[in-house]
Design an enzyme around this catalytic site. Structure first.
Site, PDB file in Angstrom:
ATOM      1  N   GLY A  27       1.178   9.440   4.589  1.00 17.71           N
ATOM      2  CA  GLY A  27       1.125   8.326   3.506  1.00 17.71           C
ATOM      3  C   GLY A  27       0.824   6.642   3.322  1.00 17.71           C
ATOM      4  N   GLY A  56       0.141   2.782   2.527  1.00 18.41           N
ATOM      5  CA  GLY A  56       1.284   1.402   3.453  1.00 18.41           C
ATOM      6  C   GLY A  56       0.553   1.145   4.739  1.00 18.41           C
ATOM      7  N   HIS A  57      -0.719   1.842   5.225  1.00 17.60           N
ATOM      8  CA  HIS A  57      -0.996   1.953   6.393  1.00 17.60           C
ATOM      9  C   HIS A  57      -2.594   1.130   6.118  1.00 17.60           C
ATOM     10  CE1 HIS A  57       2.124   4.001   8.287  1.00 17.60           C
ATOM     11  NE2 HIS A  57       1.911   5.132   7.369  1.00 17.60           N
ATOM     12  N   HIS A  92       6.232   2.671  10.225  1.00 18.94           N
ATOM     13  CA  HIS A  92       6.781   3.296   9.150  1.00 18.94           C
ATOM     14  C   HIS A  92       8.484   2.590   9.423  1.00 18.94           C
ATOM     15  CE1 HIS A  92       4.623   6.619   9.651  1.00 18.94           C
ATOM     16  NE2 HIS A  92       4.629   6.920   8.251  1.00 18.94           N
TER      17      HIS A  92
END
Lengths: 331, 331
Positions: free
Chosen positions: A54, A56-57, A219
């Site tokens: 995913g 966002g990191h 998350h």
């Protein structure tokens, strides 16, 4: 929501485009699969290393493609595993004769997508092995995980297998090496604030002005406990104790120590945390052979940090020190 | 105030201690003067380069001491110039036979402190020259400045004179080079939020949920205007227009482009901004020879970014590409 974005739906592709434009000589961007790959790959003399995750990191994982690190990433939406067909198509594009190594952070969605891709790619005759990264000591199972979560320790796995792959290690050797790094890497994190995914527009969770979350995931998943804010030193003591007692690390161990920012934490605070952590680790009797301070695996705009210890042997220390060239450079 | 600190009074020294512990082979920390210097200095074959500044702008300046960059920094408190006697004592410690170059961001307090130090050091027979950095096009005078402010463009001055100093350039040559870099460097910034100095405990200014400040300084000084939040692309257009029209930059120019985070801006957003800025700069007809995306000169935990363009010639391009070794490393 105050963010420097355009359309939330375009957040991931526009970020990937920026990475590619800033590295046009070394990286290739294939929008169809949210794919960033080395412009010089694949190379049949080395195993190709793929991480999908995913978004966002950042800088993990999209910004660590390059010599001595990843051969490619295919990104999902924010906090969502990449679709299996992105991974499968990426696998075909980067497959070398020596095979493809998947580095998978231990989340249910990521594992499912990679397993499906692996089946499809193996049917095409591509040889694949996987390493599951699960360095987070905070919780045993979580919202998105059976077993431990993969967090900032991911960096050490990537760096070690990336260096070994450049030297021609086989797929089996890299799988064993990756698993060995995972087995000696432990992380725990904390947050001062929740993060806001662009498409959601509001924080995943909120903390009052005097609260913090200890053992947070990347998350916004709950951690071990929500408690009153403490001093930097007290927080380091608590995270360090959880990490040290888990492996357990012992006096005399050679270690790498990482203070990883969660995305919105000023680097001044990260170095302040590092200073005290360094002293405590040495007081315990461990020897810090390598140190890392900065943003490695973040959670969008979350404030907070994680602390990682890796038990080193001579080979691992040397692999971590090997040269690498990635998208994010300071100079 | 939610920060990862202990006592606000110890914020700067504890950060400096962390920098030194993370770089114990290459850096020396002298607490008495908030001083970080190269462990291998001074070197009589090169001019020593000193920057002193208020803290809160990390990685500038405390984290860019090392080969090819600064020989030392002496830090003031957060957003406060270092005392003249810190600068004077630092100057004596790092003075080489080839002299000492001061790099001074154009703020009244910094200039006064450096001028006093220079007088004292010259009385001791140390040869000193200064470069005043004032790349911010946003405002002519400001809360802490007569004339333009020095902001992220500082990086390019440091990098160029740092590289030239390693090659043995004289004090006069470095002064001229520094001034030449300043003359071709332009920056403008914006903020989504104010920053909170540890000793103050509350934000310097606040913006509502749909406001931003265009032309912000790096100490929370007012910018050009407070307006409704726009899209990332619209903001880039506005900053770029201000920067380009100021020099002015022209079609055909070779340039370096920097997107600098203000401290709490996720790197994903910085790359998203970079992607669009890159396209617009090339559309204008300029050629991007070097690019920089990340945190270079911050304002504690402020959210926002600045955009810098530098007009390059062959010599400057080559100096920016020269090797350097600093405290903050990704790998």
């Amino acid at each position: 929501m105050k963010k420097l974005i355009n359309d939330p739906k375009q957040f991931v592709p526009e970020m990937l485009k920026g990475i590619a434009l800033a590295n046009s000589k070394t990286l290739k961007y294939i929008p169809k699969y949210n794919l960033i790959m080395r412009a010089d790959g694949p190379n049949d003399n080395k195993v190709s290393i793929l991480q999908g995750s995913g978004s966002g990191h950042e800088p993990a994982h999209a910004m660590v493609v390059g010599y001595g690190m990843l051969d490619a990433v295919c990104q999902g939406d924010v906090f969502a595993a990449p679709p299996a067909d992105y991974i499968y198509n990426t696998t075909k594009l980067i497959a070398s004769k020596k095979g493809v190594l998947y580095l998978i952070n231990n989340y249910t969605g990521d594992r499912m997508a990679f397993e499906m891709s692996q089946e499809m790619a193996e049917a095409d005759g591509i040889e694949i092995r996987s390493v599951i990264i699960n360095d987070d000591v905070a919780v045993k199972d979580s919202l998105y995980t059976t077993g431990r979560r993969g967090v900032a320790g991911n960096f050490f796995v990537t760096k070690a297998v990336g260096a070994a792959a450049e030297r021609g290690a086989t797929l089996e050797e890299l799988e064993a090496l990756g698993n060995r790094v995972v087995s000696v890497t432990r992380t725990m994190g904390m947050a001062l604030s929740g993060c806001t995914p662009p498409a959601k527009g509001t924080p995943i969770f909120t903390l009052t002005d005097d609260e913090m979350e200890i053992g947070i995931g990347i998350h916004g998943e709950p951690g071990r406990k929500r408690v009153k804010l403490k001093s930097a030193n007290q927080i380091v003591d608590e995270l360090l104790d959880a990490v040290v007692s888990d492996l357990p690390f012992k006096a005399g161990d050679d270690v790498a120590l990482m203070i990883n920012g969660m995305g919105a934490t000023p680097i001044s605070e990260l170095y302040l945390l590092y200073g005290y952590a360094h002293e405590q680790v040495e007081k315990f009797g461990m020897k810090i052979k390598r140190n890392y301070v900065g943003n490695y695996c973040t959670s969008l705009d979350m404030e907070g940090f994680s602390l990682t210890l890796v038990k080193l042997d001579a080979e691992l220390e040397e692999l971590l020190a090997a040269p690498a060239e990635i998208a994010i450079r300071t100079f």
